[in-house]
Motif scaffolding. Sequence first.
Motif, PDB file in Angstrom:
ATOM      1  N   GLY A 138      -8.154  -2.479   6.141  1.00  0.00           N
ATOM      2  CA  GLY A 138      -9.251  -2.922   6.935  1.00  0.00           C
ATOM      3  C   GLY A 138      -9.368  -4.317   7.438  1.00  0.00           C
ATOM      4  O   GLY A 138      -9.324  -4.756   8.674  1.00  0.00           O
ATOM      5  N   VAL A 139      -8.998  -5.448   6.212  1.00  0.00           N
ATOM      6  CA  VAL A 139      -9.132  -6.646   6.623  1.00  0.00           C
ATOM      7  C   VAL A 139      -8.053  -7.023   7.652  1.00  0.00           C
ATOM      8  O   VAL A 139      -8.047  -7.606   8.657  1.00  0.00           O
ATOM      9  N   VAL A 140      -6.550  -6.553   7.298  1.00  0.00           N
ATOM     10  CA  VAL A 140      -5.522  -6.843   8.225  1.00  0.00           C
ATOM     11  C   VAL A 140      -5.831  -6.122   9.681  1.00  0.00           C
ATOM     12  O   VAL A 140      -5.533  -7.074  10.752  1.00  0.00           O
ATOM     13  N   THR A 141      -6.371  -4.973   9.747  1.00  0.00           N
ATOM     14  CA  THR A 141      -6.874  -4.408  11.025  1.00  0.00           C
ATOM     15  C   THR A 141      -7.504  -5.348  11.912  1.00  0.00           C
ATOM     16  O   THR A 141      -7.355  -5.511  13.114  1.00  0.00           O
ATOM     17  N   GLY A 142      -8.487  -5.622  11.299  1.00  0.00           N
ATOM     18  CA  GLY A 142      -9.623  -6.491  11.863  1.00  0.00           C
ATOM     19  C   GLY A 142      -8.901  -7.940  12.708  1.00  0.00           C
ATOM     20  O   GLY A 142      -9.180  -8.173  13.436  1.00  0.00           O
ATOM     21  N   PHE A 143      -8.300  -8.435  11.667  1.00  0.00           N
ATOM     22  CA  PHE A 143      -7.545  -9.859  12.294  1.00  0.00           C
ATOM     23  C   PHE A 143      -6.472  -9.393  13.404  1.00  0.00           C
ATOM     24  O   PHE A 143      -6.457 -10.325  14.244  1.00  0.00           O
ATOM     25  N   PHE A 178      -4.399   2.401  13.231  1.00  0.00           N
ATOM     26  CA  PHE A 178      -3.057   3.243  12.956  1.00  0.00           C
ATOM     27  C   PHE A 178      -1.839   2.465  12.602  1.00  0.00           C
ATOM     28  O   PHE A 178      -0.793   2.814  11.821  1.00  0.00           O
ATOM     29  N   SER A 179      -1.787   1.419  13.741  1.00  0.00           N
ATOM     30  CA  SER A 179      -0.570   0.539  13.236  1.00  0.00           C
ATOM     31  C   SER A 179      -0.379  -0.007  12.078  1.00  0.00           C
ATOM     32  O   SER A 179       0.701  -0.082  11.606  1.00  0.00           O
ATOM     33  N   VAL A 180      -1.600  -0.640  11.650  1.00  0.00           N
ATOM     34  CA  VAL A 180      -1.527  -1.197  10.477  1.00  0.00           C
ATOM     35  C   VAL A 180      -1.223  -0.429   9.114  1.00  0.00           C
ATOM     36  O   VAL A 180      -0.492  -0.635   8.342  1.00  0.00           O
ATOM     37  N   TYR A 181      -2.109   0.836   9.329  1.00  0.00           N
ATOM     38  CA  TYR A 181      -1.816   2.008   8.251  1.00  0.00           C
ATOM     39  C   TYR A 181      -0.461   2.038   8.441  1.00  0.00           C
ATOM     40  O   TYR A 181       0.086   2.589   7.221  1.00  0.00           O
ATOM     41  N   ALA A 182       0.323   2.516   9.416  1.00  0.00           N
ATOM     42  CA  ALA A 182       1.755   2.865   9.347  1.00  0.00           C
ATOM     43  C   ALA A 182       2.743   1.855   8.663  1.00  0.00           C
ATOM     44  O   ALA A 182       3.316   2.146   7.977  1.00  0.00           O
ATOM     45  N   VAL A 183       2.201   0.397   8.951  1.00  0.00           N
ATOM     46  CA  VAL A 183       3.087  -0.452   8.434  1.00  0.00           C
ATOM     47  C   VAL A 183       2.755  -0.250   6.837  1.00  0.00           C
ATOM     48  O   VAL A 183       3.660  -0.425   5.968  1.00  0.00           O
ATOM     49  N   PHE A 184       1.609  -0.115   6.416  1.00  0.00           N
ATOM     50  CA  PHE A 184       1.457  -0.083   4.932  1.00  0.00           C
ATOM     51  C   PHE A 184       2.247   1.419   4.280  1.00  0.00           C
ATOM     52  O   PHE A 184       2.749   1.311   3.309  1.00  0.00           O
ATOM     53  N   LEU A 234     -16.838  -4.182  12.838  1.00  0.00           N
ATOM     54  CA  LEU A 234     -17.232  -2.589  12.637  1.00  0.00           C
ATOM     55  C   LEU A 234     -15.811  -1.662  12.559  1.00  0.00           C
ATOM     56  O   LEU A 234     -15.782  -1.016  11.634  1.00  0.00           O
ATOM     57  N   LEU A 235     -14.636  -2.372  13.307  1.00  0.00           N
ATOM     58  CA  LEU A 235     -13.216  -1.685  13.059  1.00  0.00           C
ATOM     59  C   LEU A 235     -13.194  -1.773  11.581  1.00  0.00           C
ATOM     60  O   LEU A 235     -12.197  -0.841  11.082  1.00  0.00           O
ATOM     61  N   ALA A 236     -12.930  -3.002  11.026  1.00  0.00           N
ATOM     62  CA  ALA A 236     -12.358  -3.412   9.917  1.00  0.00           C
ATOM     63  C   ALA A 236     -13.080  -2.498   8.602  1.00  0.00           C
ATOM     64  O   ALA A 236     -12.680  -1.873   7.847  1.00  0.00           O
ATOM     65  N   LEU A 237     -14.474  -2.558   8.961  1.00  0.00           N
ATOM     66  CA  LEU A 237     -15.438  -1.595   8.032  1.00  0.00           C
ATOM     67  C   LEU A 237     -15.178  -0.122   8.193  1.00  0.00           C
ATOM     68  O   LEU A 237     -14.889   0.553   7.165  1.00  0.00           O
ATOM     69  N   LEU A 238     -14.717   0.337   9.219  1.00  0.00           N
ATOM     70  CA  LEU A 238     -14.215   1.709   9.335  1.00  0.00           C
ATOM     71  C   LEU A 238     -12.874   2.107   8.734  1.00  0.00           C
ATOM     72  O   LEU A 238     -12.649   2.860   7.892  1.00  0.00           O
ATOM     73  N   THR A 239     -11.779   1.165   9.050  1.00  0.00           N
ATOM     74  CA  THR A 239     -10.459   1.254   8.351  1.00  0.00           C
ATOM     75  C   THR A 239     -10.818   0.930   7.084  1.00  0.00           C
ATOM     76  O   THR A 239      -9.986   2.017   6.146  1.00  0.00           O
ATOM     77  N   THR A 240     -11.499   0.254   6.296  1.00  0.00           N
ATOM     78  CA  THR A 240     -11.632   0.133   5.085  1.00  0.00           C
ATOM     79  C   THR A 240     -12.242   1.479   4.252  1.00  0.00           C
ATOM     80  O   THR A 240     -11.845   2.010   3.249  1.00  0.00           O
ATOM     81  N   ARG A 241     -13.239   1.877   4.950  1.00  0.00           N
ATOM     82  CA  ARG A 241     -13.676   3.208   4.571  1.00  0.00           C
ATOM     83  C   ARG A 241     -12.685   4.327   4.569  1.00  0.00           C
ATOM     84  O   ARG A 241     -12.474   5.316   3.591  1.00  0.00           O
TER      85      ARG A 241
END
Length: 770
Positions: A124-129, A412-418, A110-117
């Motif tokens: 999203g995928v990186v956040t999930g893993f 947010f941490s994965v988003y920050a890296v990107f 669900l977290l990955a789906l939210l991040t993907t949205r």
Amino acid sequence: MKNPSVPAASIDGRISKKWFLTLFFFALSLRLIYLAEIHDYPTFKYPTVDARYHDEWAQAVAHGKLTQPQAFFRAPLYPYLLGLVYYIFGHNYYAPRIVQHLIGSIGIVLLALLTTRLFGKKTGVVTGFVFAAYASAIYFEGELLLDFLLIPLDVLIFIFLYKAKENPNPVNWLLAGLWLGLSAITRPNILIFIPAVLFWTWFSFRQRERFKGQLKFAALFLLGTALPILPAALHNHRAEKPLVLIASQGGINFYIGNNPEANGFTSMMPGRPATNWELADIRSLAKEETGRELSSAELSDFWYKKGLEFWKSRPADAFKLLARKTYLFFTRFEIANNPGTIPEMGYAPLLRFLPVGFWFIGPLGLLGAVFSFVNRKARLLSVFVLIYSASVIPFFVNARFRLPVLPFLTLFSVYAVFELWKHFREKKNPLPYVAVLAIFSFLVNSNLSGFAKTPNPAGFFQLGNVFLEQGNYAEARQLFHQTLQADPRFKFAHLNLGVAALKMGDLKTAEEEFKKELEADPQSEKAPANLSLIQRLRGFPRLAVYWAEKSVRAKPYFQDAYLNWALAYRALGQPESAMAVLEKGEKNSPRFLLGLFLKASFLVEAKRFPQAEPILLGLLDSLEDYQPSYDPQPFFVASREFGENTAELKSRIFYLLGRSRGEQGNFRPAMEYFQQALAENRANADAAADLGTALLYLGRPGEALPYFERALPHKSENFALHFNYGLTLMELNRLPEARAAFKKSLELNPNFSPARERLSILENLLKSGQ
């Protein structure tokens, strides 16, 4: 060609279903590996503190006890969910953990789906893993604690809020509120986020919808929120007034985190040695100050006011403490709340191996929240992290209470890296963000508060209690000694060292340890209660009375003090004094169940059966409504003489009812009570022996024999039992065995003439060859 009416993130999400399936199995695999590593750990089948409370509450729920006589002290969703698991799978410690790991793995998807949205498939995928490998999240999913449940619930709130923003149909608004309501009856502090959602709703639709439409959305959201809360509120309203909306522990927790002795992270009441506090003490302290018994709502308000008084009287200290708690909330340390929290992470090799921790998630997550706010992407999530953190920090902070913000900080941490990579790739100036990241990294990974990550004495102590319950007394004693090495004045350490010695039959060492406990804590009520027990076992009932009276003076509402006092008077041959003590205990100690049981047992011994039976039957009714205490602690006190748990106590009550009927000559109802006693506790040797006796007197020796055989190993010194066993064998024509039984009866009591007479008859029969 893509349908322009469908958001790109949604198309991206549909394309990546295989990734989400892979993510689910990756997360679940890690969790099952962890489960395999910890299943032999001592606390796996012996939960402690909050986990123990949840376990006992859930068992009550599984047995149909869906209500409590008072308002909920803690939010009810998790214990009821755990109770449902026990109802379906039976009481075991594997099923709930497997269910929790499944829920946790779904939460990661669900977290990955939210991040993907919000940010696209890659993020999203990186956040999930990344979050799937977060050690602390895996750890809490493996405990009988509620915190893991907040992750999927809170993620679902935002999934449906953002869906409602794209497609504001009533179902999306209603479901967004429903998930928030379920989160609230797991931990109520999320209710503070509701105003932010209502403001966001107005802000998002101010140009698209008239005020009437915005009001409709807000009403649907609030209706969804109210639906899960309403049953808890109705339960609390039926149980007590004034109303407790969900749970009543808020005021106590606020005072624990806001008093002159608070350190910001330990659940410690001022004036209490070490880290332990008991709800009964907190109620009593409030009663002493107000002069009356407070309801749950009033008790919570009382302690909120005490915490605010600290702010009024010592504002500088209060602000300093608040600053420390804020800092600790965002540091790399995984601070334990329940004793033993996080040591298991060192016990499991997997969690030592996993690299993801707050040292990484914290700085990057805070930077990502800044990015999100500046770029106007997922601002509501940034606000949630801020508000939820602010709802925890004024109380006290630890790894458990921080857990609900971790999935969003990971996002947010994965988003920050990107975003940083995007700045480098597009040759934008990244230095301001790098500077902010450096500041966050320093704050998160330094130790400006002076937090000392030293051996946790409470962890040693609770693990020692587990070994004590298991009967591994040598290991328990070693852990209690380690507790004292870490903190020489730790409350209850000497007490439980005495318990271990007492269990091992070493009364001298037990007495020494109990006296050391009194030196460490002169206000202890348990140490003198146990000293009373020791003196009674030694045959010094007057000294037993002295120590019991001391225990009562230390805590006038301490049930076990009255039990020891009454038992000491019985040993002195003063039954009337014993009864007077029990009546005093009934007035001073709430829910004096064990005292009433002891009173009934005295009445049965005195053959005052018409007075005893109503008390015993009333106790059975009370135990049907019995709810676990928030203070379940394995301390050895007089209550242990009445059984280790509710089932054993019920067994003893049924036994006394059977004994009462049997001594009045009513053998058939007596047998029914003995059978009920054995149904509650197969090891009740008294019930087995007396059931055998009743069957023997009814002329059914074949049915009596197995009950005598069950009782004899536990009552081998009972001459009457050997005599009845001999009578049964004689009736079954097993004469040599009967002779041995009569001889054993006479060996134990040479003056028991019925055994001598039967043995003489039997010897003549054997000589004559009959």
